[in-house]
Design an enzyme around this catalytic site. Structure first.
Site, PDB file in Angstrom:
ATOM      1  N   LYS A 173       0.834  -1.203   0.000  1.00 15.15           N
ATOM      2  CA  LYS A 173       0.000   0.000   0.000  1.00 15.15           C
ATOM      3  C   LYS A 173       0.872   1.259   0.000  1.00 15.15           C
ATOM      4  O   LYS A 173       1.849   1.342   0.733  1.00 15.15           O
ATOM      5  CB  LYS A 173      -0.916  -0.004   1.221  1.00 15.15           C
ATOM      6  CG  LYS A 173      -1.866  -1.205   1.259  1.00 15.15           C
ATOM      7  CD  LYS A 173      -2.690  -1.245   2.524  1.00 15.15           C
ATOM      8  CE  LYS A 173      -1.822  -1.432   3.757  1.00 15.15           C
ATOM      9  NZ  LYS A 173      -2.613  -1.628   4.988  1.00 15.15           N
ATOM     10  N   THR A 204      -7.182   9.575   9.650  1.00 17.21           N
ATOM     11  CA  THR A 204      -6.953   8.318   8.930  1.00 17.21           C
ATOM     12  C   THR A 204      -6.722   7.147   9.879  1.00 17.21           C
ATOM     13  O   THR A 204      -6.147   6.140   9.502  1.00 17.21           O
ATOM     14  CB  THR A 204      -5.743   8.460   7.990  1.00 17.21           C
ATOM     15  OG1 THR A 204      -4.603   8.892   8.756  1.00 17.21           O
ATOM     16  CG2 THR A 204      -6.024   9.454   6.871  1.00 17.21           C
ATOM     17  N   GLY A 206      -7.120   3.855  11.517  1.00 21.60           N
ATOM     18  CA  GLY A 206      -7.769   2.606  11.157  1.00 21.60           C
ATOM     19  C   GLY A 206      -7.916   2.341   9.677  1.00 21.60           C
ATOM     20  O   GLY A 206      -8.620   1.404   9.284  1.00 21.60           O
ATOM     21  N   THR A 207      -7.243   3.109   8.828  1.00 23.06           N
ATOM     22  CA  THR A 207      -7.416   2.898   7.389  1.00 23.06           C
ATOM     23  C   THR A 207      -6.906   1.538   6.933  1.00 23.06           C
ATOM     24  O   THR A 207      -7.523   0.888   6.087  1.00 23.06           O
ATOM     25  CB  THR A 207      -6.704   3.997   6.581  1.00 23.06           C
ATOM     26  OG1 THR A 207      -5.358   4.138   7.044  1.00 23.06           O
ATOM     27  CG2 THR A 207      -7.409   5.327   6.726  1.00 23.06           C
ATOM     28  N   GLY A 208      -5.776   1.093   7.494  1.00 23.35           N
ATOM     29  CA  GLY A 208      -5.248  -0.219   7.103  1.00 23.35           C
ATOM     30  C   GLY A 208      -6.180  -1.343   7.508  1.00 23.35           C
ATOM     31  O   GLY A 208      -6.414  -2.285   6.734  1.00 23.35           O
ATOM     32  N   CYS A 209      -6.723  -1.263   8.709  1.00 21.50           N
ATOM     33  CA  CYS A 209      -7.682  -2.270   9.183  1.00 21.50           C
ATOM     34  C   CYS A 209      -8.908  -2.283   8.279  1.00 21.50           C
ATOM     35  O   CYS A 209      -9.405  -3.344   7.872  1.00 21.50           O
ATOM     36  CB  CYS A 209      -8.114  -1.966  10.617  1.00 21.50           C
ATOM     37  SG  CYS A 209      -6.762  -1.806  11.799  1.00 21.50           S
TER      38      CYS A 209
END
Length: 273
Positions: A173, A204, A206-209
């Site tokens: 990512k 942003t 928690g964007t990866g989760c």
């Protein structure tokens, strides 16, 4: 209804971890379940403390779900120690679920460590080979691949190195890069790029989760890997675009923006009628 399991840490502030995963599953119309591996006292500004669940209890939670309910996809998030990793890996090998998406979470959005820095070797050995899709961001890909990433060509090189560790697909990512947000997917044969404009916001958390959970939900719904990533990319971009200014630090994304915009209005019209 499709069923998706999150195996991850709990974020009491609600923006990341299992809380974000369950919101994402609901937003995609799939039934969400959870195995808590760590309880994290965190908010939008800092991580205060982490308490890991015992490996035995991790395994028993997995047994409780898999012995009773068909699981269409699994999202694995924060695994803070080698003991957590071994417990989760044992359960995944035992039940062999389809569509395992692994987000190798190492740091919170505020930079606090969520994984023992000495546990990367265990992650590579026990967890990475179990992934249908592995979703590292650039700092995580650097740690796993053992190289610096300064360009999109470097992202592709890192994806090749990580793929050779045993996962079926690698999505590096690009949220930590500059310019547009470009993610690179490698399936062992070809590269695909997924691009979205970068949104100027600090909210942003928690964007990866959220992104990895959206991929898992879309795999459960029957999309192939590239299609699931494309749909998840659109979803997380919308969630970031309409992120919520909650807290004093990095606020959470808006997991239910489309529902709030359309669904609740429809329900209100029915009540008024």
């Amino acid at each position: 209804m499709k069923k998706v399991l999150s195996i991850a840490g709990s974020d009491c502030s609600g923006g990341a971890g299992i809380q974000a995963d369950l919101k994402t599953f609901s937003a995609h119309g799939v039934f969400g379940m959870s195995v808590v591996v760590s309880v994290v006292a965190e908010n939008t500004s800092r991580v205060i403390a982490i308490q890991d669940v015992t490996p035995d209890m991790i395994e028993k939670q997995m047994d409780a779900v898999f012995e009773d309910i068909e699981v269409d996809a699994v999202k694995v998030g924060m695994l803070s120690t080698p003991d957590c990793m071994r417990a989760v890996a044992a359960g995944l090998r035992r039940y062999a679920p389809r569509n395992v998406v692994i987000d190798p979470v190492m740091y919170a959005k505020n930079g606090c460590a969520l994984m023992d820095p000495n546990a990367v070797g265990s992650l590579i050995e026990t967890i990475v080979p179990l992934a249908e899709v592995l979703t590292p961001n650039i700092p995580e890909a650097e740690r796993i691949a053992g190289m610096k990433i300064g360009s999109r060509a470097d992202m592709e090189t890192a994806a090749r190195l990580i793929h050779a560790m045993g996962c079926r697909n690698v999505l590096v990512k690009g949220g930590h890069a500059v310019g547009d947000a470009v993610d690179v997917l490698f399936d062992g044969t070809e590269f695909r790029r997924f691009e979205a404009r970068r949104i100027d916001t600090r909210n942003t958390h928690g964007t990866g989760c959220t992104f990895s959970s959206a991929i898992a939900a879309n795999l459960a719904l029957g999309h192939d890997v590239a299609g699931a990533v494309a749909r998840a990319k659109r979803y997380v971009t919308t969630a970031i675009e309409h992120a919520l200014p909650i807290g004093k630090g990095h606020g959470p994304t808006h997991h239910f923006y489309d529902l709030y915009r359309e669904g609740l209005k429809g329900m209100e019209r029915e009540v008024e009628a």
